[in-house]
Design a protein around this motif. Structure first.
Motif, PDB file in Angstrom:
ATOM      1  N   GLU A 184     -14.302   7.012  88.149  1.00  0.00           N
ATOM      2  CA  GLU A 184     -13.459   5.933  87.959  1.00  0.00           C
ATOM      3  C   GLU A 184     -11.863   5.415  88.205  1.00  0.00           C
ATOM      4  N   LEU A 185     -11.825   7.300  88.270  1.00  0.00           N
ATOM      5  CA  LEU A 185      -9.788   6.804  88.233  1.00  0.00           C
ATOM      6  C   LEU A 185      -9.574   6.537  89.323  1.00  0.00           C
ATOM      7  N   VAL A 186     -10.427   7.396  90.520  1.00  0.00           N
ATOM      8  CA  VAL A 186      -9.848   6.751  92.101  1.00  0.00           C
ATOM      9  C   VAL A 186     -10.466   5.517  91.846  1.00  0.00           C
ATOM     10  N   GLY A 187     -11.315   4.714  91.552  1.00  0.00           N
ATOM     11  CA  GLY A 187     -11.227   3.028  91.546  1.00  0.00           C
ATOM     12  C   GLY A 187     -10.136   2.565  91.223  1.00  0.00           C
ATOM     13  N   ARG A 188      -9.499   2.709  89.895  1.00  0.00           N
ATOM     14  CA  ARG A 188      -8.611   2.060  89.326  1.00  0.00           C
ATOM     15  C   ARG A 188      -7.069   2.152  89.900  1.00  0.00           C
ATOM     16  N   LEU A 189      -7.533   3.205  90.609  1.00  0.00           N
ATOM     17  CA  LEU A 189      -5.611   4.132  91.445  1.00  0.00           C
ATOM     18  C   LEU A 189      -6.164   3.391  92.837  1.00  0.00           C
ATOM     19  N   GLY A 190      -7.323   3.257  93.183  1.00  0.00           N
ATOM     20  CA  GLY A 190      -7.161   2.379  94.470  1.00  0.00           C
ATOM     21  C   GLY A 190      -6.494   0.883  94.210  1.00  0.00           C
ATOM     22  N   ARG A 191      -7.367   0.405  93.072  1.00  0.00           N
ATOM     23  CA  ARG A 191      -6.474  -1.063  92.888  1.00  0.00           C
ATOM     24  C   ARG A 191      -5.502  -0.870  92.163  1.00  0.00           C
ATOM     25  N   SER A 192      -4.965  -0.261  91.806  1.00  0.00           N
ATOM     26  CA  SER A 192      -3.300  -0.190  91.415  1.00  0.00           C
ATOM     27  C   SER A 192      -2.385  -0.390  92.169  1.00  0.00           C
ATOM     28  N   SER A 193      -2.796   0.765  93.526  1.00  0.00           N
ATOM     29  CA  SER A 193      -1.758   1.412  94.588  1.00  0.00           C
ATOM     30  C   SER A 193      -1.673   0.868  95.101  1.00  0.00           C
ATOM     31  N   SER A 194      -2.435  -0.489  95.542  1.00  0.00           N
ATOM     32  CA  SER A 194      -3.057  -2.117  96.466  1.00  0.00           C
ATOM     33  C   SER A 194      -3.116  -1.298  97.850  1.00  0.00           C
ATOM     34  N   GLY A 195      -3.896   0.102  98.169  1.00  0.00           N
ATOM     35  CA  GLY A 195      -3.264   0.483  99.459  1.00  0.00           C
ATOM     36  C   GLY A 195      -1.754   1.767 100.078  1.00  0.00           C
ATOM     37  N   ARG A 196      -1.507   1.663  99.033  1.00  0.00           N
ATOM     38  CA  ARG A 196      -0.675   2.651  99.132  1.00  0.00           C
ATOM     39  C   ARG A 196      -0.922   3.818  99.634  1.00  0.00           C
ATOM     40  N   VAL A 197       0.250   4.291  99.963  1.00  0.00           N
ATOM     41  CA  VAL A 197      -0.074   5.815 100.576  1.00  0.00           C
ATOM     42  C   VAL A 197       0.135   7.014  98.768  1.00  0.00           C
ATOM     43  N   LEU A 198      -1.066   7.469  98.774  1.00  0.00           N
ATOM     44  CA  LEU A 198       0.218   8.684  97.176  1.00  0.00           C
ATOM     45  C   LEU A 198       0.287   9.886  98.248  1.00  0.00           C
TER      46      LEU A 198
END
Ligand code: ADQ
Length: 457
Positions: free
Chosen positions: A246-260
């Protein structure tokens, strides 16, 4: 250990609870071992009582948890005082942060004696005792004075400093004398072992004629490096939990493809967090292509908040992250996501798995398990890059990481940029080598190797 070799008794400041998710490096490492062989875990109950030494017991599966209460005075003198305001800073090369009071050392000795008294009552002739970390350096010496002749091992989770620093630690000779009462002294790295041996040679005038043992104060102890590892399978399995996906999905959306870029640490001055934020600031200035594209997620969990030095570092970090975000941030991009909170381990695993860089830059660290956890959950196809301080114990084994000097902001920012643009082929090569080391040197092997050596001494 085999069934006829007696029980394993683990002794540490805080007990893990085999029934609950482990907190912190030490508990993460030991829960698995004790669950496998069964025995006793003795530690501070976490309670403040009327007298030091009152105990409570609880059976969890094959493990009996024995908790010792401390008085308020002993908690302050032993735990906040000598252990965390003298030994912790000194062993992490921060003599400037030593805050010493003679009564704190007295409390430290008193609590070590209380642990030994309880152990002396619990122990049976065939049992093996394994004491952990800088809080309990004097336990074997106390036990020997009570006539306990069992096999007693010790593992130091933090670095052992060079002899010049060690000799500046208040009561250092007594501490080294105390250590000599263990049969086996385990340290994280070969560098730590060398520091121990050089202290014995230079400060105690000992002849080092055996490569594996040190003889001093009329006793011989084996001194060896046992680099601690992680439970690789257990950590990887966290990726499959709902929390993680769930976190991976949410982070993916909120960071809009940015590099972490991710850092996860206890909020401790040894972990190099202010310098790490400055490195990220410098990266954004020097390599502006990262602006809007790269985000640093820094999780810093609260720890030892009633020691002054920890309140100071928290204020410094909050100021720095605010300033850097103010300087570089845009309406649609926050450069640093700074989180001062404990995060469930399953979320950490998910976060690591989608981070292009694991940024592990302590100024001094016994080992650093986060470096190993980060590597454990990278994919073989598209792995991220570990950027690792040369002053983490882990650097001795993990040479395929991008190794940095965390005191050198410019060089570390350059290395971080190198990690961010590293070609896939090179990332894969480095990852394969690191993964193999993390898998081979896992915590189960670490435990088995230590206990087998202890039995052979
Ligand atoms: P620590 O100083 O606690 O350990 P580390 O080795 O990094 O440091 O272990 C921390 C553990 O806690 C990791 O498993 C990490 O995932 C977890 N953790 C950290 N921050 C967290 C957070 N916000 N929320 C949840 N979990 C978090 C000491 C020594 C180290 C040594 C270990 C083991 O200081 O040098 O590696 O013991 O020997």
């Amino acid at each position: 250990m085999t069934a006829d070799s007696g029980r394993l008794i683990i002794v540490s400041n805080r007990m893990g609870d085999p029934g609950k998710p482990p907190k912190g490096g030490l508990a993460v490492a030991l829960n698995g071992a004790l669950n496998a062989v069964g025995g006793i875990w003795l530690g501070w109950s976490g309670k403040i009582g009327a007298t030091t030494g009152t105990t409570s017991e609880r059976q969890v599966g094959s493990v009996k948890l024995v908790g010792i209460d401390l008085t308020q005075r002993d908690y302050e003198g032993y735990y906040l005082g000598y252990a965390n305001s003298v030994l912790w800073p000194a062993f992490h090369h921060r003599q400037d942060l030593i805050d010493q009071h003679p009564e704190h050392f007295e409390a430290y000795c008193r609590v070590n004696r209380a642990f030994a008294e309880k152990l002396a009552k619990l122990v049976k002739p065939q049992d093996t005792i394994w004491v952990h970390d800088y809080h309990l350096l004097c336990v074997a010496m106390e036990l020997r004075s009570m006539g306990v002749n069992n096999s007693i091992g010790f593992f130091l989770h933090i670095p052992l400093p060079p002899s010049q620093i060690m000799s500046a630690v208040p009561n250092n000779e007594l501490l080294m004398r105390a250590l000599m009462h263990f049969d086996l002294v385990g340290l994280q790295t070969e560098a730590d072992v060398l520091n121990f041996r050089l202290y014995a040679e230079r400060n105690l005038g000992v002849e080092l004629d055996n490569p594996d043992t040190v003889t001093a104060f009329g006793r011989t102890a084996r001194v060896e490096a046992f680099p601690i590892g992680i439970d690789v399978d257990q950590f990887r399995a966290l990726l499959e939990t709902d929390y993680s996906t769930e976190l991976v999905g949410r982070l993916g959306r909120s960071s809009s493809g940015r590099v972490l870029v991710t850092g996860v640490d206890r909020l401790d001055y040894s972990k190099g967090l202010p310098d790490r934020l400055k490195v990220f600031d410098r990266l954004l200035e020097k390599y502006p292509a990262n602006q809007r594209e790269t985000t640093l997620v820094q999780i810093a969990s609260p720890t030892r908040e009633n020691v002054d030095a920890y309140a100071d570092i928290r204020a410094e970090l909050e100021g720095l992250s605010g300033a850097i975000n103010g300087k570089h941030g845009r309406i649609d991009w926050t450069p640093i996501r700074y989180i001062h909170r404990n995060v469930p381990r399953s979320r950490l695993a998910g976060l690591f798995s989608i981070s292009r860089v694991g940024l592990v830059t302590p100024l001094r660290d016994g080992m650093n398990l986060v470096a190993k956890e980060y590597v454990a959950v990278q994919s073989d196809e598209d792995p991220g890059v570990l950027v690792l301080s040369q002053f983490a114990g882990a650097a001795e084994e993990m040479e395929e990481a991008v190794i940095v000097n965390p005191h050198d902001i410019e060089q570390t920012a350059d290395c971080l940029q190198r990690a961010l643009v590293m070609p896939l082929e090179e990332r894969r090569e480095r990852h394969q080598a690191l993964k193999a080391r993390v898998e081979t040197g896992n915590v189960v092997t670490w435990c088995e190797t230590f206990l087998a050596r202890l039995q052979s001494v």
